[in-house]
Design a protein around this motif. Structure first.
Motif, PDB file in Angstrom:
ATOM      1  N   THR B  69     -26.110  56.690   1.667  1.00 44.84           N
ATOM      2  CA  THR B  69     -25.713  55.899   2.821  1.00 44.84           C
ATOM      3  C   THR B  69     -26.699  54.757   3.029  1.00 44.84           C
ATOM      4  O   THR B  69     -26.313  53.609   3.253  1.00 44.84           O
ATOM      5  N   SER B  70     -27.993  55.086   2.939  1.00 47.27           N
ATOM      6  CA  SER B  70     -29.016  54.049   3.137  1.00 47.27           C
ATOM      7  C   SER B  70     -28.901  52.968   2.076  1.00 47.27           C
ATOM      8  O   SER B  70     -29.009  51.776   2.381  1.00 47.27           O
ATOM      9  N   ALA B  71     -28.673  53.396   0.836  1.00 47.95           N
ATOM     10  CA  ALA B  71     -28.577  52.419  -0.244  1.00 47.95           C
ATOM     11  C   ALA B  71     -27.397  51.492  -0.003  1.00 47.95           C
ATOM     12  O   ALA B  71     -27.501  50.266  -0.169  1.00 47.95           O
ATOM     13  N   TYR B  72     -26.272  52.056   0.411  1.00 50.23           N
ATOM     14  CA  TYR B  72     -25.086  51.251   0.672  1.00 50.23           C
ATOM     15  C   TYR B  72     -25.361  50.254   1.800  1.00 50.23           C
ATOM     16  O   TYR B  72     -25.025  49.072   1.730  1.00 50.23           O
ATOM     17  N   THR B  77     -26.506  44.810   3.770  1.00 48.29           N
ATOM     18  CA  THR B  77     -27.361  43.914   4.550  1.00 48.29           C
ATOM     19  C   THR B  77     -27.890  42.783   3.681  1.00 48.29           C
ATOM     20  O   THR B  77     -27.853  41.615   4.078  1.00 48.29           O
ATOM     21  N   LEU B  78     -28.361  43.133   2.499  1.00 53.63           N
ATOM     22  CA  LEU B  78     -28.892  42.104   1.603  1.00 53.63           C
ATOM     23  C   LEU B  78     -27.810  41.091   1.235  1.00 53.63           C
ATOM     24  O   LEU B  78     -28.055  39.895   1.173  1.00 53.63           O
ATOM     25  N   PHE B  79     -26.591  41.611   1.019  1.00 57.68           N
ATOM     26  CA  PHE B  79     -25.505  40.718   0.659  1.00 57.68           C
ATOM     27  C   PHE B  79     -25.213  39.750   1.808  1.00 57.68           C
ATOM     28  O   PHE B  79     -25.052  38.545   1.606  1.00 57.68           O
ATOM     29  N   ALA B  80     -25.181  40.293   3.041  1.00 52.24           N
ATOM     30  CA  ALA B  80     -24.921  39.445   4.210  1.00 52.24           C
ATOM     31  C   ALA B  80     -26.000  38.371   4.332  1.00 52.24           C
ATOM     32  O   ALA B  80     -25.712  37.192   4.573  1.00 52.24           O
ATOM     33  N   ILE B  81     -27.252  38.772   4.145  1.00 52.54           N
ATOM     34  CA  ILE B  81     -28.362  37.815   4.237  1.00 52.54           C
ATOM     35  C   ILE B  81     -28.227  36.752   3.153  1.00 52.54           C
ATOM     36  O   ILE B  81     -28.354  35.557   3.405  1.00 52.54           O
ATOM     37  N   HIS B  82     -27.935  37.223   1.951  1.00 56.55           N
ATOM     38  CA  HIS B  82     -27.802  36.295   0.826  1.00 56.55           C
ATOM     39  C   HIS B  82     -26.712  35.250   1.097  1.00 56.55           C
ATOM     40  O   HIS B  82     -26.899  34.058   0.880  1.00 56.55           O
ATOM     41  N   ARG B  83     -25.571  35.724   1.604  1.00 54.77           N
ATOM     42  CA  ARG B  83     -24.468  34.799   1.890  1.00 54.77           C
ATOM     43  C   ARG B  83     -24.879  33.778   2.947  1.00 54.77           C
ATOM     44  O   ARG B  83     -24.635  32.583   2.812  1.00 54.77           O
ATOM     45  N   TRP B  90     -30.453  24.133   3.686  1.00 55.89           N
ATOM     46  CA  TRP B  90     -31.420  23.245   4.326  1.00 55.89           C
ATOM     47  C   TRP B  90     -32.552  24.008   5.005  1.00 55.89           C
ATOM     48  O   TRP B  90     -33.579  23.435   5.329  1.00 55.89           O
ATOM     49  N   LEU B  91     -32.379  25.302   5.198  1.00 60.20           N
ATOM     50  CA  LEU B  91     -33.398  26.067   5.923  1.00 60.20           C
ATOM     51  C   LEU B  91     -34.728  26.083   5.183  1.00 60.20           C
ATOM     52  O   LEU B  91     -34.753  26.245   3.966  1.00 60.20           O
ATOM     53  N   ASN B  92     -35.814  25.941   5.926  1.00 62.48           N
ATOM     54  CA  ASN B  92     -37.120  26.103   5.290  1.00 62.48           C
ATOM     55  C   ASN B  92     -37.422  27.592   5.130  1.00 62.48           C
ATOM     56  O   ASN B  92     -36.694  28.450   5.633  1.00 62.48           O
ATOM     57  N   LYS B  93     -38.513  27.887   4.464  1.00 62.91           N
ATOM     58  CA  LYS B  93     -38.791  29.271   4.092  1.00 62.91           C
ATOM     59  C   LYS B  93     -38.913  30.207   5.311  1.00 62.91           C
ATOM     60  O   LYS B  93     -38.323  31.288   5.340  1.00 62.91           O
ATOM     61  N   SER B  94     -39.653  29.755   6.305  1.00 63.35           N
ATOM     62  CA  SER B  94     -39.841  30.617   7.473  1.00 63.35           C
ATOM     63  C   SER B  94     -38.542  30.782   8.252  1.00 63.35           C
ATOM     64  O   SER B  94     -38.273  31.852   8.805  1.00 63.35           O
ATOM     65  N   PHE B  95     -37.757  29.712   8.296  1.00 66.25           N
ATOM     66  CA  PHE B  95     -36.460  29.795   8.973  1.00 66.25           C
ATOM     67  C   PHE B  95     -35.582  30.832   8.259  1.00 66.25           C
ATOM     68  O   PHE B  95     -34.854  31.602   8.891  1.00 66.25           O
ATOM     69  N   LYS B  96     -35.679  30.867   6.912  1.00 67.83           N
ATOM     70  CA  LYS B  96     -34.907  31.856   6.158  1.00 67.83           C
ATOM     71  C   LYS B  96     -35.297  33.277   6.563  1.00 67.83           C
ATOM     72  O   LYS B  96     -34.453  34.149   6.737  1.00 67.83           O
ATOM     73  N   TRP B  97     -36.595  33.476   6.704  1.00 68.75           N
ATOM     74  CA  TRP B  97     -37.047  34.797   7.148  1.00 68.75           C
ATOM     75  C   TRP B  97     -36.503  35.129   8.533  1.00 68.75           C
ATOM     76  O   TRP B  97     -36.100  36.258   8.812  1.00 68.75           O
ATOM     77  N   ALA B  98     -36.508  34.130   9.399  1.00 73.43           N
ATOM     78  CA  ALA B  98     -35.992  34.339  10.758  1.00 73.43           C
ATOM     79  C   ALA B  98     -34.537  34.779  10.704  1.00 73.43           C
ATOM     80  O   ALA B  98     -34.127  35.716  11.409  1.00 73.43           O
ATOM     81  N   VAL B  99     -33.754  34.132   9.835  1.00 74.12           N
ATOM     82  CA  VAL B  99     -32.338  34.475   9.711  1.00 74.12           C
ATOM     83  C   VAL B  99     -32.185  35.892   9.150  1.00 74.12           C
ATOM     84  O   VAL B  99     -31.436  36.718   9.671  1.00 74.12           O
ATOM     85  N   ALA B 100     -32.942  36.184   8.101  1.00 72.91           N
ATOM     86  CA  ALA B 100     -32.839  37.489   7.449  1.00 72.91           C
ATOM     87  C   ALA B 100     -33.201  38.619   8.418  1.00 72.91           C
ATOM     88  O   ALA B 100     -32.456  39.593   8.579  1.00 72.91           O
ATOM     89  N   MET B 137     -21.946  43.950  10.055  1.00 77.19           N
ATOM     90  CA  MET B 137     -22.734  42.986   9.279  1.00 77.19           C
ATOM     91  C   MET B 137     -21.901  41.759   8.897  1.00 77.19           C
ATOM     92  O   MET B 137     -22.376  40.628   8.948  1.00 77.19           O
ATOM     93  N   GLY B 138     -20.640  42.005   8.516  1.00 73.04           N
ATOM     94  CA  GLY B 138     -19.780  40.900   8.108  1.00 73.04           C
ATOM     95  C   GLY B 138     -19.596  39.891   9.235  1.00 73.04           C
ATOM     96  O   GLY B 138     -19.712  38.677   9.049  1.00 73.04           O
ATOM     97  N   ASN B 139     -19.328  40.406  10.424  1.00 70.55           N
ATOM     98  CA  ASN B 139     -19.120  39.498  11.555  1.00 70.55           C
ATOM     99  C   ASN B 139     -20.413  38.827  11.995  1.00 70.55           C
ATOM    100  O   ASN B 139     -20.408  37.665  12.392  1.00 70.55           O
ATOM    101  N   ALA B 140     -21.513  39.567  11.927  1.00 69.07           N
ATOM    102  CA  ALA B 140     -22.800  38.965  12.273  1.00 69.07           C
ATOM    103  C   ALA B 140     -23.081  37.792  11.332  1.00 69.07           C
ATOM    104  O   ALA B 140     -23.505  36.717  11.763  1.00 69.07           O
TER     105      ALA B 140
END
Lengths: 209, 263
Positions: B69-72, B77-83, B90-100, B137-140
Motif C-alpha cells: 500500500t505504501s509503495a503504491y 504521489t511521485l507521479f503527481a509531483i512529476h506531472r 519555469w519554477l526555480n529549484k526551491s519553488f519546485k520543492w515547495a510544490v512537491a 492526489m489527482g485532483n490536488a
C-alpha cells in the motif's frame, strides 16, 4: 555634502562605472550613449539590482547595510515602466498609498502634485482614458507626492513634446528646491540637460568591457 | 459493502465497446481533425496501463501488506509531483520543492483524515486507501497546476506593476500576494462549480462505479459527498501552501525579485 557616492562599481562584469559623487539638493543629469548603463545605475542606487562588485554609499553609509525598502522609499525611482491601476486618478493615489501603508494626501494636495506635472483633470477621471503622455505624468506626480529625499527620473519626458517636457521639469525642480530634494535625471534630450542640469555626469567614462 | 452482483464482462462483450471508437474515427476523418494517431495511442495506452493496474491491484488486494500500500501511495504521489513540475518548467529549484512538499503533505493529511477518522479502517487497507488517494492526489495535482499557471500568467503579464511597487519600497511578498490569491481562486473554481452541478448535471464517476457494483445509492452518495469535500479541501490546501511557500523563493534578502522566473 554627497548624498550618493559610488566606488569601483561594476555590474554583471560588463558595465564598469567611473566613481560618481552626487551632491545633496542638486539637479544632476546622467548622460551616456544608450546601453552605457544609465537605467541600470539608477536600479543599483535603489538596490533593485546588486552590483557584481564595488560599493554605493547613501548619506555616507554603504547601502548593503541599509534596509532596502527604506532605501527605496527615500531614493525613489520613477522608472520607465509606467503602471497605473484601473479606476480613477484618486483611486490610484489611494492604491499606491495603501501599498505604502500611508494615509492618502487630501484632494487639495493631490491637485497640487497633479498641477506640478501639468495635469488639470478632475480626480474622478478614469486612468483608462489618459493618453500615454498623461499617464506618464500622473505616474510621476504620484511618485513625487511621496516627497522622497532623492527622486530619480528615468526618461521622464519620453512621451511628451518639447514644450511639455520643459515645463514638467521646471516645475519638478522648483518643488525639489523648496524641499531640498536631490533630482537625478536620465534623459536622451540634450536640450533638457542644457537648460536644467546643475551637474552633468558622463558615465561613458565607464567603458564597456 | 454488498456485492449484489455486477454483470461480469467477458472479454468478448468487453471488446465490443471498442467498436464505438470507429464512430470517433469516422467523425474525425469527416471533420478533418488530425488526431487519429493520438486517438489510437491514447486508447492503447489506456488499455495497457489499466490492465497493468488491474493486475497490480488484484495482487495487492489478495496479499494485503502495508508495504505494498505504501509503495503504491508513494508511486502515485511521485507521479503527481512529476506531472505538476513538468507542466511548470519555469519554477526555480526551491519553488519546485515547495510544490512537491505541498502536494505530498496536503494529500497525505486529507487521505489520512478520510480513511482513519471518517471511514475508520486501517490506513493500509488497500481497498480504501488506494482508490481514495488516487482521487485525492489527482485532483490536488490538477488544482496546483491551474493555480501555478494562473500565478505565472499574472506575474509575467504584470511586470510593470511589480517593478513600480518594488521601486516604491513595497515588500515583495505584499506585491506578489494578490497574484497568489487570484491563483488560488482559479484553482478552486472548477471543483466548486463541479459541486454545484453534482447529482443534477452529472452522476459522478465514483458514485456510478459503486452503484454499478451493487452498493446501495444511499451509501454511494455519502461516499461521493465525502470525497468531494475532501477534494475541495486538498485542492485548497495544496495550492495555498505551494504558492505561499513558493512566493518566498522569488525574492532574496535584499528584496530583489528575480524576473527570470516570470518570463
Amino acid at each position: 555634502m554627497d548624498i550618493i557616492r559610488t566606488k569601483d562599481l561594476v555590474f554583471e562584469d560588463f558595465i564598469r562605472y567611473p566613481d560618481i559623487s552626487i551632491e545633496k539638493g542638486k539637479v544632476v543629469f546622467l548622460v551616456g550613449s544608450s546601453g552605457s548603463g544609465k537605467s541600470t545605475l539608477l536600479k543599483l542606487f535603489n538596490a533593485t539590482l546588486s552590483p557584481s562588485s564595488g560599493a554605493i554609499f547613501y548619506e555616507g553609509k554603504n547601502i548593503d547595510e541599509i534596509d532596502t525598502l527604506k532605501l527605496r522609499q527615500e531614493v525613489l525611482l520613477v522608472g520607465q515602466s509606467v503602471y497605473l491601476f484601473d479606476g480613477s486618478i484618486k483611486d490610484n493615489f489611494n492604491r499606491f498609498y495603501s501599498y505604502r501603508e500611508m494615509n492618502m494626501p487630501n484632494e487639495e494636495e493631490i491637485k497640487y502634485f497633479l498641477s506640478i506635472c501639468q495635469l488639470d483633470f478632475p480626480l474622478e477621471t478614469q486612468t483608462s482614458i489618459l493618453s500615454g503622455g498623461e499617464a506618464q505624468r500622473l505616474y510621476t506626480s504620484i511618485f513625487l507626492s511621496f516627497l522622497p529625499k532623492v527622486i530619480m527620473l528615468d526618461e521622464p519626458t519620453s512621451a511628451l513634446d518639447a514644450n511639455n517636457a520643459k515645463s514638467l521639469l521646471r516645475e519638478i525642480i522648483k518643488l525639489a528646491k523648496t524641499k531640498d530634494m536631490t533630482v537625478i535625471v536620465v534623459s536622451h534630450d540634450k536640450s533638457l540637460s542644457d537648460e536644467f542640469a546643475e551637474v552633468i555626469i558622463d558615465i561613458e567614462g565607464s567603458k564597456t568591457i | 459493502m454488498t456485492n449484489a452482483g455486477i454483470v461480469k464482462l467477458s472479454i468478448f462483450q468487453f471488446s465490443l465497446i471498442y467498436l464505438l471508437l470507429i464512430v470517433v474515427l469516422a467523425i474525425m476523418k469527416k471533420a478533418n481533425v488530425n488526431q487519429t494517431r493520438l486517438l489510437v495511442v491514447a486508447s492503447l495506452r489506456m488499455t495497457v496501463q489499466l490492465t497493468l493496474a488491474g493486475f497490480v491491484l488484484t495482487y495487492i488486494f489478495e496479499n494485503p501488506s502495508p508495504l505494498f500500500t505504501s509503495a503504491y501511495l508513494l508511486a502515485m504521489t511521485l507521479f503527481a509531483i512529476h506531472r505538476a513540475l513538468s507542466k511548470n518548467k519555469w519554477l526555480n529549484k526551491s519553488f519546485k520543492w515547495a510544490v512537491a512538499l505541498s502536494l505530498a503533505g496536503s494529500g497525505l493529511i486529507i487521505l489520512a483524515f478520510f480513511v482513519i477518522v471518517v471511514v475508520r479502517v486501517d490506513f493500509f487497507n488497500p481497498q480504501y486507501t488506494i482508490p481514495l488517494s488516487g482521487m485525492i492526489m489527482g485532483n490536488a495535482m490538477t488544482g496546483v497546476n491551474l493555480g501555478l499557471k494562473s500565478f505565472k500568467d499574472n506575474f509575467s503579464s504584470q511586470r510593470k506593476r511589480v517593478e513600480t511597487l518594488l521601486n516604491l519600497g513595497v515588500k515583495p511578498r505584499k506585491i506578489l500576494l494578490p497574484f497568489s490569491q487570484n491563483a488560488l481562486e482559479t484553482a478552486l473554481l472548477p471543483t466548486l462549480n463541479n459541486m454545484v452541478g453534482m447529482g443534477i448535471i452529472s452522476l459522478p464517476g465514483m458514485m456510478t462505479g459503486q452503484i454499478l457494483s451493487g452498493t446501495p445509492p444511499t451509501t454511494a452518495i455519502l461516499y461521493q459527498i465525502a470525497i468531494m469535500i475532501a477534494i475541495a479541501t486538498v485542492v485548497c490546501l495544496a495550492t495555498f501552501s505551494a504558492l505561499n511557500l513558493g512566493i518566498r523563493t522569488l525574492y532574496n534578502d535584499r528584496n530583489q525579485i528575480d524576473f527570470i522566473y516570470g518570463n
